[in-house]
Design a protein around this motif. Sequence first.
Motif, PDB file in Angstrom:
ATOM      1  N   ARG A  96       0.836  -1.212   0.000  1.00 32.35           N
ATOM      2  CA  ARG A  96       0.000   0.000   0.000  1.00 32.35           C
ATOM      3  C   ARG A  96       0.863   1.251   0.000  1.00 32.35           C
ATOM      4  O   ARG A  96       0.608   2.209  -0.748  1.00 32.35           O
ATOM      5  CB  ARG A  96      -0.911  -0.035   1.226  1.00 32.35           C
ATOM      6  CG  ARG A  96      -1.820   1.159   1.365  1.00 32.35           C
ATOM      7  CD  ARG A  96      -2.620   1.038   2.656  1.00 32.35           C
ATOM      8  NE  ARG A  96      -3.330   2.257   2.966  1.00 32.35           N
ATOM      9  CZ  ARG A  96      -3.913   2.498   4.132  1.00 32.35           C
ATOM     10  NH1 ARG A  96      -3.879   1.583   5.083  1.00 32.35           N
ATOM     11  NH2 ARG A  96      -4.534   3.649   4.343  1.00 32.35           N
ATOM     12  N   ALA A  97       1.910   1.264   0.824  1.00 34.97           N
ATOM     13  CA  ALA A  97       2.807   2.411   0.883  1.00 34.97           C
ATOM     14  C   ALA A  97       3.526   2.606  -0.448  1.00 34.97           C
ATOM     15  O   ALA A  97       3.724   3.745  -0.912  1.00 34.97           O
ATOM     16  CB  ALA A  97       3.813   2.225   2.010  1.00 34.97           C
ATOM     17  N   SER A  98       3.948   1.503  -1.072  1.00 38.63           N
ATOM     18  CA  SER A  98       4.639   1.584  -2.360  1.00 38.63           C
ATOM     19  C   SER A  98       3.728   2.175  -3.434  1.00 38.63           C
ATOM     20  O   SER A  98       4.136   3.040  -4.216  1.00 38.63           O
ATOM     21  CB  SER A  98       5.126   0.200  -2.781  1.00 38.63           C
ATOM     22  OG  SER A  98       5.755   0.241  -4.039  1.00 38.63           O
ATOM     23  N   ALA A 100       1.113   4.125  -2.989  1.00 39.29           N
ATOM     24  CA  ALA A 100       0.856   5.537  -2.697  1.00 39.29           C
ATOM     25  C   ALA A 100       2.043   6.406  -3.070  1.00 39.29           C
ATOM     26  O   ALA A 100       1.876   7.505  -3.627  1.00 39.29           O
ATOM     27  CB  ALA A 100       0.524   5.696  -1.212  1.00 39.29           C
ATOM     28  N   SER A 101       3.271   5.921  -2.801  1.00 34.57           N
ATOM     29  CA  SER A 101       4.461   6.720  -3.112  1.00 34.57           C
ATOM     30  C   SER A 101       4.676   6.874  -4.611  1.00 34.57           C
ATOM     31  O   SER A 101       5.307   7.831  -5.051  1.00 34.57           O
ATOM     32  CB  SER A 101       5.699   6.085  -2.481  1.00 34.57           C
ATOM     33  OG  SER A 101       5.953   4.808  -3.054  1.00 34.57           O
ATOM     34  N   HIS A 102       4.157   5.933  -5.401  1.00 31.91           N
ATOM     35  CA  HIS A 102       4.294   6.010  -6.856  1.00 31.91           C
ATOM     36  C   HIS A 102       3.062   6.638  -7.522  1.00 31.91           C
ATOM     37  O   HIS A 102       2.943   6.622  -8.755  1.00 31.91           O
ATOM     38  CB  HIS A 102       4.530   4.617  -7.444  1.00 31.91           C
ATOM     39  CG  HIS A 102       5.912   4.087  -7.195  1.00 31.91           C
ATOM     40  ND1 HIS A 102       6.268   3.450  -6.029  1.00 31.91           N
ATOM     41  CD2 HIS A 102       7.029   4.125  -7.969  1.00 31.91           C
ATOM     42  CE1 HIS A 102       7.534   3.097  -6.082  1.00 31.91           C
ATOM     43  NE2 HIS A 102       8.029   3.488  -7.248  1.00 31.91           N
ATOM     44  N   GLY A 103       2.151   7.167  -6.732  1.00 34.72           N
ATOM     45  CA  GLY A 103       1.009   7.885  -7.281  1.00 34.72           C
ATOM     46  C   GLY A 103      -0.168   7.027  -7.699  1.00 34.72           C
ATOM     47  O   GLY A 103      -1.124   7.539  -8.287  1.00 34.72           O
ATOM     48  N   ASP A 104      -0.117   5.713  -7.424  1.00 34.74           N
ATOM     49  CA  ASP A 104      -1.245   4.837  -7.759  1.00 34.74           C
ATOM     50  C   ASP A 104      -2.232   4.862  -6.587  1.00 34.74           C
ATOM     51  O   ASP A 104      -2.355   3.907  -5.815  1.00 34.74           O
ATOM     52  CB  ASP A 104      -0.742   3.421  -8.032  1.00 34.74           C
ATOM     53  CG  ASP A 104      -1.841   2.524  -8.596  1.00 34.74           C
ATOM     54  OD1 ASP A 104      -2.993   2.981  -8.706  1.00 34.74           O
ATOM     55  OD2 ASP A 104      -1.536   1.352  -8.913  1.00 34.74           O
ATOM     56  N   LEU A 105      -2.938   5.971  -6.464  1.00 39.50           N
ATOM     57  CA  LEU A 105      -3.791   6.182  -5.299  1.00 39.50           C
ATOM     58  C   LEU A 105      -5.009   5.265  -5.279  1.00 39.50           C
ATOM     59  O   LEU A 105      -5.489   4.874  -4.205  1.00 39.50           O
ATOM     60  CB  LEU A 105      -4.240   7.646  -5.252  1.00 39.50           C
ATOM     61  CG  LEU A 105      -3.099   8.680  -5.165  1.00 39.50           C
ATOM     62  CD1 LEU A 105      -3.675  10.084  -5.078  1.00 39.50           C
ATOM     63  CD2 LEU A 105      -2.208   8.388  -3.965  1.00 39.50           C
ATOM     64  N   ALA A 108      -3.808   1.961  -3.997  1.00 38.55           N
ATOM     65  CA  ALA A 108      -3.420   2.147  -2.595  1.00 38.55           C
ATOM     66  C   ALA A 108      -4.663   2.181  -1.711  1.00 38.55           C
ATOM     67  O   ALA A 108      -4.693   1.586  -0.624  1.00 38.55           O
ATOM     68  CB  ALA A 108      -2.612   3.430  -2.441  1.00 38.55           C
TER      69      ALA A 108
END
Length: 406
Positions: A96-98, A100-105, A108
């Motif tokens: 989930r964090a990965s 979110a950090s890559h913009g795949d909200l 996530a």
Amino acid sequence: MESLITAAARALEAGDPLGALNRVALRNDAPSLALRGIAMAQLGDLAKAKTLLRSAARAFGPREAVARARCVVAEAEIALVSRDLSWPAKTLAGARASLASHGDLANAAHAGHIEARRLLLLGRIDEAERTLAEIGASPLPPASLVVRDLVVAGIAIRRLKTRDARAALDRAGKAALQAGIPALVAEVDSASLILNTPAARLIARGSEHPLLLGEVERLATSTALVVDTFHHVVRRQGTAVSLGTRPVLFALARLLAQAWPADVSREALISGAFQAKHVDESHRARLRVEIGRLRTQLKPLAGISATRQGFELVPKKTRDVIVLARPVEEKHAAVLAILADGEPWSSSALALALRMSARSVQRALEELARSNKVQSFGHGRARRWMTPPVPGFPTGLLLPSPLAKA
């Protein structure tokens, strides 16, 4: 060939796993393996789906962190549907964090919804609510909105807030229609049945009738003295006496409440509370002791008076006494209540959800199986239990965004 990957991903988004397989069934590259895994999950072959998704995660290169994270999220959803509640939550949190950090909200948020649903199954309602709050109300695709509102409804139902639950299910129904995925529509319809199905029985003055969840909710503000068999509590408005660790006292309280305003004979109390087949003087002596203990426990709410035949309940500050009982009297009602969702559960997952020992759950399942109330399939650690008939795979989600975007 990438057009086939995109077409397969779109077919999965539309809830068409066979259409997706027609495009990628013979391919073994990482995106195809992932899409095949999701398609097999939607078709109900969860073991094959898990194998394909793990192969896809290994096949994606080090620069394809988003694709690997999506595979982890898909596997976590399979674990949820399989009721593998011991699946590592930290792995899902990392994915989930990965994302979110890559913009795949969107994915996530989907990972967060899976975690919230797992917490809900485990009865950790506050944690499930906090997880939803972390996701926020960012724009989500319709399929994700369905899952979010199903979690919101589940939390509201467990807190006996039927108005909030009904509003969430209405939103989920509209989003499911907008998503155009029949499996999601069916899942919302199934969840909505909870509000229109008897959730309890009300026993008072020698008669009984079924109660819907909304009617149970209204009892919370009633001035009546309520003997709650779900939680083994005797309560009236804000005052409650827990007898969860005193089964004999609770059995006596229930027998007295069911008979009110009449009394209950000593023989009936001994037979019902002590399970004694033949009453002797030792049972009568024990009854006097237990009635004394119950009288002390219920002092804030009611008194207990001796009569010529036995004992009677004397409620304080109310003229109504009711018993809130389960819809069906069953020794292992809690196990059946969880299995009523139609999903295959392992005995270890049931133990987690019920907070019971695995051996106690196993004994309960074996008793229920002998009476044909549950059935099992598989062997060893793969053994699963469910109520017949076997339903289909309920979730048509498994990632709201195509893997081809990775």
